[in-house]
Design a protein around this motif. Structure first.
Motif, PDB file in Angstrom:
ATOM      1  N   ALA A  29       1.975  -9.194   5.621  1.00 29.37           N
ATOM      2  CA  ALA A  29       1.826  -8.503   4.994  1.00 29.37           C
ATOM      3  C   ALA A  29       2.472  -7.434   4.433  1.00 29.37           C
ATOM      4  N   ALA A  30       2.850  -6.909   4.728  1.00 32.81           N
ATOM      5  CA  ALA A  30       3.938  -6.051   4.086  1.00 32.81           C
ATOM      6  C   ALA A  30       5.143  -5.951   4.205  1.00 32.81           C
ATOM      7  N   GLN A  31       5.790  -7.458   4.471  1.00 31.53           N
ATOM      8  CA  GLN A  31       7.267  -7.997   3.530  1.00 31.53           C
ATOM      9  C   GLN A  31       6.417  -8.908   2.608  1.00 31.53           C
ATOM     10  N   LEU A  32       5.462  -9.284   2.171  1.00 35.27           N
ATOM     11  CA  LEU A  32       4.974  -9.777   1.063  1.00 35.27           C
ATOM     12  C   LEU A  32       5.581  -8.496  -0.128  1.00 35.27           C
ATOM     13  N   ILE A  33       3.807  -7.232   0.335  1.00 31.09           N
ATOM     14  CA  ILE A  33       4.197  -6.288  -0.855  1.00 31.09           C
ATOM     15  C   ILE A  33       5.170  -5.418  -0.499  1.00 31.09           C
ATOM     16  N   ALA A  34       5.950  -5.477   0.297  1.00 28.65           N
ATOM     17  CA  ALA A  34       7.634  -4.513  -0.232  1.00 28.65           C
ATOM     18  C   ALA A  34       8.346  -6.089  -0.985  1.00 28.65           C
ATOM     19  N   ALA A  35       8.670  -7.301  -0.626  1.00 28.43           N
ATOM     20  CA  ALA A  35       8.514  -7.880  -1.817  1.00 28.43           C
ATOM     21  C   ALA A  35       8.328  -8.242  -3.916  1.00 28.43           C
ATOM     22  N   CYS A  36       6.792  -7.784  -3.952  1.00 27.74           N
ATOM     23  CA  CYS A  36       6.021  -7.479  -5.072  1.00 27.74           C
ATOM     24  C   CYS A  36       6.977  -6.246  -4.929  1.00 27.74           C
ATOM     25  N   ALA A  37       6.784  -5.379  -4.414  1.00 31.39           N
ATOM     26  CA  ALA A  37       7.611  -3.973  -5.196  1.00 31.39           C
ATOM     27  C   ALA A  37       6.838  -3.483  -6.350  1.00 31.39           C
ATOM     28  N   PRO A  38       5.267  -3.031  -6.237  1.00 31.99           N
ATOM     29  CA  PRO A  38       4.032  -2.485  -7.584  1.00 31.99           C
ATOM     30  C   PRO A  38       4.908  -1.267  -7.821  1.00 31.99           C
ATOM     31  N   ASP A  39       5.669  -0.966  -9.299  1.00 26.55           N
ATOM     32  CA  ASP A  39       5.451   0.326  -9.405  1.00 26.55           C
ATOM     33  C   ASP A  39       4.504   1.419 -10.338  1.00 26.55           C
ATOM     34  N   PRO A  40       4.672   3.018  -9.925  1.00 23.96           N
ATOM     35  CA  PRO A  40       3.457   3.732  -9.831  1.00 23.96           C
ATOM     36  C   PRO A  40       2.657   3.509 -11.636  1.00 23.96           C
ATOM     37  N   GLY A  41       1.734   3.075 -11.139  1.00 23.88           N
ATOM     38  CA  GLY A  41       1.090   2.965 -12.297  1.00 23.88           C
ATOM     39  C   GLY A  41       1.049   1.648 -12.782  1.00 23.88           C
ATOM     40  N   ALA A  42       1.077   1.056 -11.408  1.00 18.21           N
ATOM     41  CA  ALA A  42       1.586  -0.407 -12.326  1.00 18.21           C
ATOM     42  C   ALA A  42      -0.615  -1.201 -12.363  1.00 18.21           C
TER      43      ALA A  42
END
Length: 251
Positions: A29-42
């Motif tokens: 899950a952490a790898q998926l979140i890192a790959a999605c890399a949502p920006d601040p305010g997304a």
């Protein structure tokens, strides 16, 4: 006694033992979140969000971001709302009790759908097109869907209640994403331990826990029979045959 009653009793303990309603580890899950890399305010949308655990973690990863969870299961929504309050996210994560295919929203920075392609009439192709339409130019999509790890045996198909054409290959899934105008940035699959833990906690485990806790119930024998059938279907059928892929896609 109906099949619906048995299924309801097998689900009686709920999903409280599950972090996610999909074969997924904390590390994955952490790898998926890192790959999605949502920006601040997304702005993030999860179609078929369940109780929104992945959605909330994505929101937590991006300061000032907000998430919309699209989910029709009232129990899952209630759990999600409680979790959002407990984590101080009630003002940033909202749930919408409408079918994924009927939700109208666009301009998102990230659209997510894990194991919910059946919510669209055309299945995977329609799901991918809808997710592509939901994100702004330059946005990302996180899509989780099934595929055949190998050609399914009769036992695997029987265990799942599936047909050979219900799923394709992993490469075929990637090609469908490309056909929808999405470019694969990262492709990973659930490993065997993730699958085993998921089946033990969810599909098999919930019914088994209920049966152990209710030995004198009139439907005990029927639930036990259903649990045994599911266990046989998994360990003697689709284990190692049905895969779950997680595609992080760019637009």
């Amino acid at each position: 006694m109906s099949a619906e009653e048995v299924r309801a009793l097998m689900s009686a303990p709920g999903n409280d033992r599950l972090t996610w309603n999909t074969p997924l580890s904390e590390e994955h899950a952490a790898q998926l979140i890192a790959a999605c890399a949502p920006d601040p305010g997304a702005r993030i949308a999860d179609f078929g969000s369940g109780w929104g655990e992945l959605l909330m973690r994505l929101v937590e990863a991006a300061p000032g971001s907000a998430g919309d969870g699209v989910e029709t299961d009232p129990e899952a929504v209630a759990r999600g709302q409680r979790l959002a309050r407990e984590r101080g996210l009630a003002g940033r994560v909202r749930f919408h009790g409408v079918p994924a295919a009927e939700y109208r929203g666009d301009g998102y920075d990230l659209a997510v759908s894990i194991g919910s392609s059946h919510a669209w009439p055309g299945g995977t192709p329609d799901a991918l097109k809808a997710l592509r339409s939901a994100v702004r130019p330059g946005g990302r999509v996180l899509f989780g869907d099934g595929f055949w790890e190998r050609e399914p045996s009769p036992a695997a198909l029987e265990g799942l209640g599936a047909e050979p054409g219900d799923f394709g290959t992993l490469l075929g899934l990637v090609r469908q994403a490309e056909a929808a105008g999405l470019r694969p940035l990262q492709v990973t699959v659930a490993d065997q331990r993730e699958w085993d833990l998921f089946e033990s906690a969810a599909n098999i485990g919930r019914g088994e826990r209920w049966a152990l806790a209710n030995p004198g119930h009139p439907l005990h024998a029927a639930v036990t029979e259903a649990v045994d059938a599911r266990r046989t279907g998994y360990y003697g059928g689709y284990r190692g045959t049905l895969g779950l892929a997680y595609l992080v896609l760019g637009t």
